[in-house]
Design an enzyme around this catalytic site. Structure first.
Site, PDB file in Angstrom:
ATOM      1  CE  LYS A 165      -3.388  22.517 111.950  1.00  0.00           C
ATOM      2  NZ  LYS A 165      -4.463  22.997 111.074  1.00  0.00           N
ATOM      3  CE  LYS A 266      -6.842  29.042 107.898  1.00  0.00           C
ATOM      4  NZ  LYS A 266      -7.798  28.000 108.307  1.00  0.00           N
TER       5      LYS A 266
END
Length: 370
Positions: A165, A266
């Protein structure tokens, strides 16, 4: 066979490592997840789950999913759950958009179809192509040394794909990547994921800095496809698109205009397994690599991920996440369970998991025949 009642439950999921930190100051420690139980007139049941990643990651949130389900569930009473086209037509006729709210019902009907036919969902999604597949783990945004230690800990557990991240000051992010590169080797993959946290100028600077490192992929550097495409034109790093891929047109735009080398698919973001399978099949036909996962979730979400991943061509399956490894709570006995950095669906019909209904408490609401 027809749907007799739909029960909707809620429970909280807590991140197993404390705080999950992303760009833009977004921090998650716990999230409300929503589970749908679809029961037929002969008492066969199917399960689905949706868990948006907070309220500022995508235009989706837990109470939004539950409000959508209150509208959708009554429309499915009396429907044949084996007819996935009919189920999705009914849902689209009641509510425009809100794919994440439709996702758990779609998944539950795939589970029911599998149980009714005695087949695993992977078989119904086109056939099982691999016995197991490599998993990745997300590395929360933090200091360079902290992120490197996290990677080493997960690497000791068998993980060799790491999604870092990022999305801060480019020089700081480059240092984070540098430290992770130093503690890994050629069998490891590093994904530099800003979750849309950079603007174009910073993203270009970051990309140029990251090109000095081996084994690095760039994921969703900017919020929009147009911005990401500008970055893609000035870097040699392979580009993975995530948040901007929400349906078939946006997927095709990422490939044609954005030069996508891969996408992050997703399930709930695109509306469930029915639509995820369509995008998966298009990606395979175009030779686009796939990460298969969801926004967040527990055992039921992970089961759906596992079947879609197992039915995907191995050479195009970039990586997969088992979301139930990321959370403390388990409503289906922590199944399916990862092993040494790899995942696989459970055997058996449908999703292959048995949900402990008692662990969920009383339903938030029930839709049934009047």
């Amino acid at each position: 066979m027809r749907i007799e009642r739909i029960e909707v439950f809620g429970y909280d999921l807590h991140y197993v490592h404390g705080n999950y930190v992303m760009s833009g100051g977004r921090v998650v420690s716990s999230l409300p997840s929503t589970v749908a139980r679809v029961v037929t007139d002969d008492e066969i049941e199917g399960w689905g789950e949706v868990c948006p990643l907070g309220q500022t990651y995508l235009p989706a949130f837990a109470e939004g999913a539950r409000a959508a389900l209150r509208q959708l569930a009554p429309a499915l009473i009396g429907a044949d759950p084996r007819n996935l086209a009919g189920v999705n037509t009914r849902m689209d006729g009641v509510l425009l958009g809100h794919g994440y709210g439709k996702s758990p019902l779609d998944i539950a009907c795939w589970d029911l179809l599998g149980k009714a036919t005695g087949q695993p969902v992977a078989t119904l999604l086109g056939g099982r192509r691999q016995e197991r597949f490599p998993l990745y783990i997300a590395v929360p945004l933090g200091g360079a040394e902290e992120m490197a230690r996290y990677v080493l800990d997960r690497r000791a557990e068998g993980i060799h794909r790491f999604q870092l991240k990022l999305g801060g000051r480019p020089s700081d992010d480059a240092e984070r990547v540098r430290r992770v590169v130093e503690v890994t080797d050629d069998e490891d993959i590093i994904i530099a994921d800003a979750n849309g946290g950079w603007r174009v100028q910073d993203a270009i600077v970051a990309a140029r800095l990251l090109e000095d490192f081996p084994r690095v992929y760039l994921e969703q550097p900017c919020p929009t496809l147009e911005e990401c495409a500008q970055v893609r034109r000035v870097t040699t790093l392979p580009m993975i698109y995530d948040e901007v891929v929400t349906d078939v047109p946006s997927f095709l735009a990422a490939v044609r205009r954005g030069g996508a080398g891969g996408i992050n698919l997703k399930i709930s973001r695109v509306g469930g397994l029915t639509k995820a399978r369509l995008i998966r099949d298009l990606a395979e036909a175009l030779g686009i690599a796939l990460t298969i996962e969801d926004t967040w979730g527990g055992d039921v979400t992970t089961a759906a991920i596992s079947h879609l991943a197992a039915s995907t061509r191995p050479e195009l399956l970039f990586t997969v996440s088992f979301m139930n490894d990321w959370v403390q709570e388990h409503i289906a006995g922590w199944q399916p369970r990862s092993r040494d950095g790899f995942g696989a669906p459970n055997p058996g019909p449908g999703l292959g998991v048995e949900v402990n209904v008692e662990s969920l408490g009383e339903p938030l609401f029930v839709a049934r025949e009047s």
